[in-house]
Every structure is written in C-alpha cells, then in structure tokens.
Scaffold this motif. Structure first.
Motif, PDB file in Angstrom:
ATOM      1  N   ILE A   7       8.246 -17.404   7.277  1.00 13.04           N
ATOM      2  CA  ILE A   7       9.344 -17.014   8.150  1.00 13.04           C
ATOM      3  C   ILE A   7      10.146 -15.922   7.472  1.00 13.04           C
TER       4      ILE A   7
ATOM      5  N   PRO B 186       4.198  -8.710  12.183  1.00 18.86           N
ATOM      6  CA  PRO B 186       4.981  -9.595  11.315  1.00 18.86           C
ATOM      7  C   PRO B 186       4.787 -11.050  11.721  1.00 18.86           C
TER       8      PRO B 186
ATOM      9  N   LEU C 155      11.261 -12.629   6.528  1.00 20.32           N
ATOM     10  CA  LEU C 155      11.031 -11.364   7.203  1.00 20.32           C
ATOM     11  C   LEU C 155      10.898 -10.229   6.204  1.00 20.32           C
ATOM     12  N   ALA C 156      11.159 -10.511   4.955  1.00 17.73           N
ATOM     13  CA  ALA C 156      11.068  -9.445   3.966  1.00 17.73           C
ATOM     14  C   ALA C 156       9.662  -9.369   3.379  1.00 17.73           C
ATOM     15  N   ILE C 157       8.843 -10.334   3.746  1.00 16.33           N
ATOM     16  CA  ILE C 157       7.482 -10.362   3.231  1.00 16.33           C
ATOM     17  C   ILE C 157       6.681  -9.218   3.841  1.00 16.33           C
ATOM     18  N   PRO C 158       5.891  -8.535   3.034  1.00 16.76           N
ATOM     19  CA  PRO C 158       5.028  -7.509   3.622  1.00 16.76           C
ATOM     20  C   PRO C 158       4.080  -8.160   4.626  1.00 16.76           C
ATOM     21  N   ASN C 159       3.736  -7.394   5.624  1.00 13.53           N
ATOM     22  CA  ASN C 159       2.925  -7.992   6.684  1.00 13.53           C
ATOM     23  C   ASN C 159       1.540  -8.303   6.159  1.00 13.53           C
TER      24      ASN C 159
ATOM     25  N   LEU D  53       6.672 -13.570  12.095  1.00  9.92           N
ATOM     26  CA  LEU D  53       7.578 -14.185  13.060  1.00  9.92           C
ATOM     27  C   LEU D  53       7.182 -13.841  14.487  1.00  9.92           C
TER      28      LEU D  53
END
Lengths: 313, 329
Positions: free
Chosen positions: A79, A92, A81-85, A94
């Motif tokens: 979850i 992404p 959102l800063a994680i690289p896709n 989410l």
C-alpha cells in the motif's frame, strides 16, 4: 540447533532487552490494547465478565481475519505509494488493488444477482454463530489460527523474510536476489484468501450475502494494522501487533457503544485515537531509512552548519 | 532546471494520451446515445460531472506532494451538511458560502501541518481525519435532509450566458491554479512534492508547502460539497463517500504522479471526465448493473495501463538520468 561452546561468536540468541527494543511497536500495540481494555473494565463495571471478553472476540473476529491479510500486504509494502512500481506495466499497486477490487465486487454481484441472498449454508451459520469453545464461536478461532499462521509465515519462512525485505526496500531486495514481484503477488494472494474467508464468515454471521457489505471492512482493517504498529511504508509490523490493533479498535467501539455515543461521536473518537497513535509512532521514520521518507536531511547533512533554516521565498 | 522543464515541458505530448482516451470515451457516449448531441444534454452532462472534477482537483493538490487524501469524500460530505444547515439568510448567504470554503480549507491546512510536522504518511493521517470529519458531518446532519434555498442554489445551478455556472467555477479554479503555479508559492509546492529533502535544503518550507496544498485541496472539496448540495437542494452526510477512491483513480489516469511533483491539473480534469463518463457509457451500452463493476474495473486497468505506458515512453525519450529512474523504476 545448539550453539557449540567452542564457537568464539557471541550468543546468537538476542537478549530480551534487544528483542523488546526490536519489536517495540508490537510491544506498544499490545500494551495499548491491554491498557485500553483495562480502562474499559474500570469505566464500565459490567464489562468485567468472561462473557464480555468472548463476545468482544467474537465480534472482532471478522475484522481480525481481514486485517491479517491486509497487514501482510502492508508489511510487503503493497500500500506504500512511495514504492517503485513493481507491476510490469507500471500500474501502481494501489490502483491495481482498486481495479481488481471492482472486478471482484462485480463477480460477487453476478453470483448473488445483485440481490442479497438469504440462504447461507448452515455449516457457515454454525461456524459463525454457535459457540465452539468456552463461548467462542468459530470466527475468533479462525482469526487466532490465521494469526498463528501469519506469525509463523512472517518469522519462520523465507517467504516471510522476503516480504519484510521487499517492504523495506524493493530495490535492495532485488539486488539481494529476492524475486520481488512474485513476493508481492504472494502477499496479494494471501490477502485475497483471508478476505474470502472473512466474506464466508460474514455470510454465516449475517445469513445474507451482499456484495457491498465487505466495503465496510477495508479502511478499518488498514486502521487496525496501523494501530498494531505496522508501518504503512512497509517493512515493519507483526502479526501479533496487528491482532492487538484489531482488539484495540474493537475495545474502543464497544466502549463507545456502551457509553451510548452516537455513531458520529464514535467515528470522531476512533479517528482521534488513530491520530494520537500516529503522533506517538511518528518518531519511527527517523529511525529507519532516513533517506526516503522524511524530508529532514540524513544525519550527515543535518549536522553540517551549512544547512540554512527553512525560510519562505 | 528539471523543475522548469517539467513545468514548461511539451504539454501536448504529456496530456495527449489522456485527452485521446477522454475523446474516445465521450465520443463513444455520443455514438451509443446520439440524442446526447444536443446542447441541453451536453450541458447536463457537464453539470453532472462537475462536482467530481472538483474532487479530482482536490485529490491532485495533495498528490502533487506525494501524498494521498482519503478524507476528500468526508470533506465533501461535511461541506454539504454545513451548507444545508446554515444557508437561508438572503444575500448574506454568499458570505456564508465563502466562510464554509475557508473553514474547510483550514481543516485541510491543519491536516497538512500534521503530515508535515509529524512526517507520518498522508495515507494514514487522512484515514484518521476522514473518520473525524465524517463523524462531524453526521453530527451536523444525521441523515440526508436540510434545505438549500433556491435563491442560493441558483448561484451554482444557474447559467451565465448559456454556460453552466459550475463550469465557469471550474474554469476560474483552473485559471487561479495556473496563476498560482507560476508564482513562488506554486513553484515551492511542486519543488516540495518533487523532492522534499532537496526543497528543504534549498531553503523552502516543507510545512508551508503542505499547508498550502492540503488547504487548497480541502477548499476544492468544500466547493464540490456545496455544488452537490445546491444541485440536490439538500445536504447528505454520506454524499462524498464514493468520491474518495475514484478521485485517486481520476488523478492517476490524468497523469498525476504518485511520487509527487509531477503532473498537470488539466490531466486530472480529463481523468475525472473519463471516469464520470465511463459510468454513463456502460449504462448506454446496456451493460447490466451486475457486470458494471467488472467492466468498469477492467476498463480502468486498460486505461491506466495505456496512459502509464505512453508516459513511460515519453519520460524515456525526453529526459535522462534521474527522471528515467523515477519514471520507470
């Protein structure tokens, strides 16, 4: 595995103090849950009964089951959102979750033809409503079983360690030879399975299948996971802590219900408690991966005198 | 330098994919339902999708700071309930409406302050605040009801030279945004979103950037709530709930980066129109309501996949170094 006395290495088993320090958010979550439960016992004398505890657990069970899966996704950074896709086409996580959620919801609607189905199998009704052991119905037992399985998965298997590694930093995990994408997909699959179990239990509990009834559990589950000391950025959290978070949230709900607070006040109180907990946990980001999340420069930069204080343009 | 390039980059190429998708979806609507091609019906469609466009703008402000606002829906509901309870003082109502927007904007700024000072992920902070604002909305108006005098509703439902006032309002918001974006405050907002640490080291206030973005976003949400109240002549404590997650989807489709500091507001507007019109499309196509979620989810995946793929190619072609790493990592 016995540590040979001849080994010059220090003991491999960490001291209790180290372990508490390492798991401080889990310890804090469990402590908060216990303290709040004790407070509720003092505030509402009628709560001092075994029956109240078991009914609390019975009610908490469904959210607990959902939260186990949601927690594993969150620990894996799903979850965040800063994680690289990590998804191949770059969607992404989410958004993928949202879209897939829509598909699942639709499939449910097709199955139930849009109208709540009233016939739920008796075996489900029994599991959800009948008392199996000492006043506990099947729901909390399944919750406990899933929590134990999650503890074992997260701490005793290579998949579990991979989930933490990917949640902490997927790039580093990849460089360390972990298959990042399969690991993340595994967390989503686990979460899907627990959500399905929760759906079945809910079906037994309410005796009707409705496609929207599950919506009510998504955000509270995230809240419970956060209350349980997991970092929404991934890489941190434990199954015990998550269970404590669920218990805490349900204690608050039962307290506000018995104090005759309106639905509105209940939400305000729950939101306020969540904010307080966040404020209490907020120091954590400085302790770990200082370079990604916070905007305070890392150690080396803050100490240098050249950094100007922030001023407006 | 890179920030300049992002701001002044080729807007056509950046916004091309999403506007293509928008034309396709809108066009498909007209093909399936030719009667829509009357000016009255087009006006209706615009009015219908307008509140969602405003919410998508609200979400965009926060996403430009690499955050995500799960409280937009609750703020819409809150503004809607307050509107339905407080109006009814004749001309003074215009002041009341402005006060509601300002007050809700302050709530947003407070959230931004919390996020910036405590450095807690926006996702969980706004989850907590969404509980609180939703609770307050329920206290203001326990169930749908209240009243918006028709004299006030006309400010939002009327037309100016044949153009619906809501559309004019959105245009004004976009013009205001375009002005802000070129001002120091707007540059700071993008800079903080792009790289908070670098922004801080350059002497920009991360806290002020957050308060501005969250405040503006909450103001847009409030405006959406007021418009909805005017359209239905009543307030509803749950009216905003469905907007929360779909506004995130609209912003992402519109090219607003989840990593902050990238994306154009005009893209989010198109994204909101796409999502709004997608529902109509399924209706006109005769998709049974049981399949609607499936088809909608599948189409969303397709659209996000298409726009993301285009954008990644664009990033590879036009920029080098860290930008590529950011877009493709």
């Amino acid at each position: 595995m016995s540590v040979q006395t001849t080994t010059p290495r220090p003991a491999l088993k960490p001291s209790l103090r180290l372990r508490v320090q390492h798991n401080r958010y889990t310890v804090a979550a469990v402590a908060a849950a216990v303290v709040l439960y004790l407070i509720s016992l003092i505030a509402v004398p009628a709560f001092v009964s075994f029956n109240h505890l078991t009914s609390l657990l019975n009610v908490a069970g469904i959210l607990g089951v959902v939260a186990v899966g949601a927690g594993i996704v969150i620990i894996g950074g799903g979850i965040d959102l800063a994680i690289p896709n990590v998804v191949s086409i770059g969607i992404p996580p989410l958004v993928a979750t949202l879209a897939v959620g829509g598909i699942v919801e639709g499939a449910q609607l097709m199955y139930t033809s849009g109208t709540p189905k009233s016939a739920s199998p008796t075996v489900l009704q029994n599991a959800a409503n009948n008392h199996v052991v000492v006043g506990l119905s099947g729901t909390p037992l399944i919750w406990i079983a899933l929590t134990v399985m999650a503890v074992l998965l997260l701490s005793r298997t290579s998949l579990g360690r991979s989930i933490y590694a990917v949640g902490t930093n997927p790039r580093v995990a990849e460089l360390a030879g972990i298959n990042v994408r399969p690991t993340q997909i595994a967390t989503y699959v686990i979460s899907g399975v627990t959500a399905a179990i929760a759906g079945l239990l809910l079906l037994g509990f309410t005796a009707t299948a409705s496609s929207t009834v599950g919506d009510a559990y998504l955000l509270p589950a995230i809240a419970a996971v956060v209350l349980g000391g997991a970092s929404i950025l991934g890489g941190q959290g434990s199954a015990i802590g998550i269970a404590a978070g669920v218990f805490l949230l349900n204690t608050v709900t039962s307290l506000t219900t018995v104090l005759n607070l309106s639905n509105a006040d209940q939400q305000i109180v729950e939101g306020g408690i969540l904010l307080l907990v966040l404020a209490a946990y907020s120091g954590r980001l400085n302790l770990r991966r200082g370079s990604t999340a916070p905007w305070n420069p890392p150690e080396a930069a803050t100490t240098s005198q050249a950094v100007p204080e922030p001023t407006g343009p | 330098m890179r920030l300049r390039r992002t701001l002044a980059g080729a807007p056509v190429r950046e916004l091309g994919p999403i506007y293509l998708v928008m034309l396709a979806v809108v066009g498909a609507n007209f093909v399936l339902e030719p009667s829509l091609l009357s000016s009255a019906n087009i006006t209706d469609l615009a009015v219908q999708v307008a509140p969602f466009v405003l919410v998508a703008l609200a979400q965009t402000m926060v996403m430009l700071l690499a955050g995500i606002d799960l409280a937009v829906g609750a703020l819409v509901s809150l503004a809607s309930t307050i509107t339905a309870r407080t109006l009814g003082h004749g001309v003074a109502d215009l002041g009341v409406i402005l006060a509601i927007i300002a007050a809700v904007g302050c709530l947003g700024s407070l959230t931004g302050l919390f996020v910036a000072v405590l450095r807690v992920p926006a996702l969980v902070v706004t989850l907590a605040t969404s509980f609180i604002w939703e609770g307050v909305a329920l206290k203001v108006l326990p169930q749908a009801g209240g009243n918006v005098p028709s004299g006030d509703a006309v400010y939002f439902t009327g037309a100016l030279f044949g153009v619906p006032i809501v559309v004019v309002l959105i245009a004004l918001v976009l013009i205001a945004w375009a002005t802000l974006r070129r001002s120091p405050a707007g540059l700071r907002l993008y800079a903080v979103g792009n790289n908070p640490m670098a922004a801080r080291l350059s002497g920009l206030s991360v806290i002020r950037g957050h308060m501005l973005a969250y405040g503006l976003g909450a103001g847009c949400s409030a405006l959406a709530g007021i418009v909805l109240s005017a359209q239905t002549s009543s307030g509803d404590p749950n009216i905003g709930t469905p907007f929360t997650l779909s506004s995130v989807a609209a912003a992402i489709i519109g090219g607003i980066s989840l990593f902050g500091g990238r994306g154009r507001v005009a893209g989010a507007v198109a994204g909101a129109i796409v999502i709004g019109m997608l529902n109509n499309l399924l209706l006109y196509a005769g998709v049974s309501s049981f399949f609607q979620y499936v088809v909608q989810g599948g189409m969303l995946l397709l659209i996000v996949g298409f726009t993301t793929w285009r954008r990644m190619r664009l990033a590879r072609e036009t920029t080098s170094g860290p930008a590529v790493a950011q877009a493709t990592a």
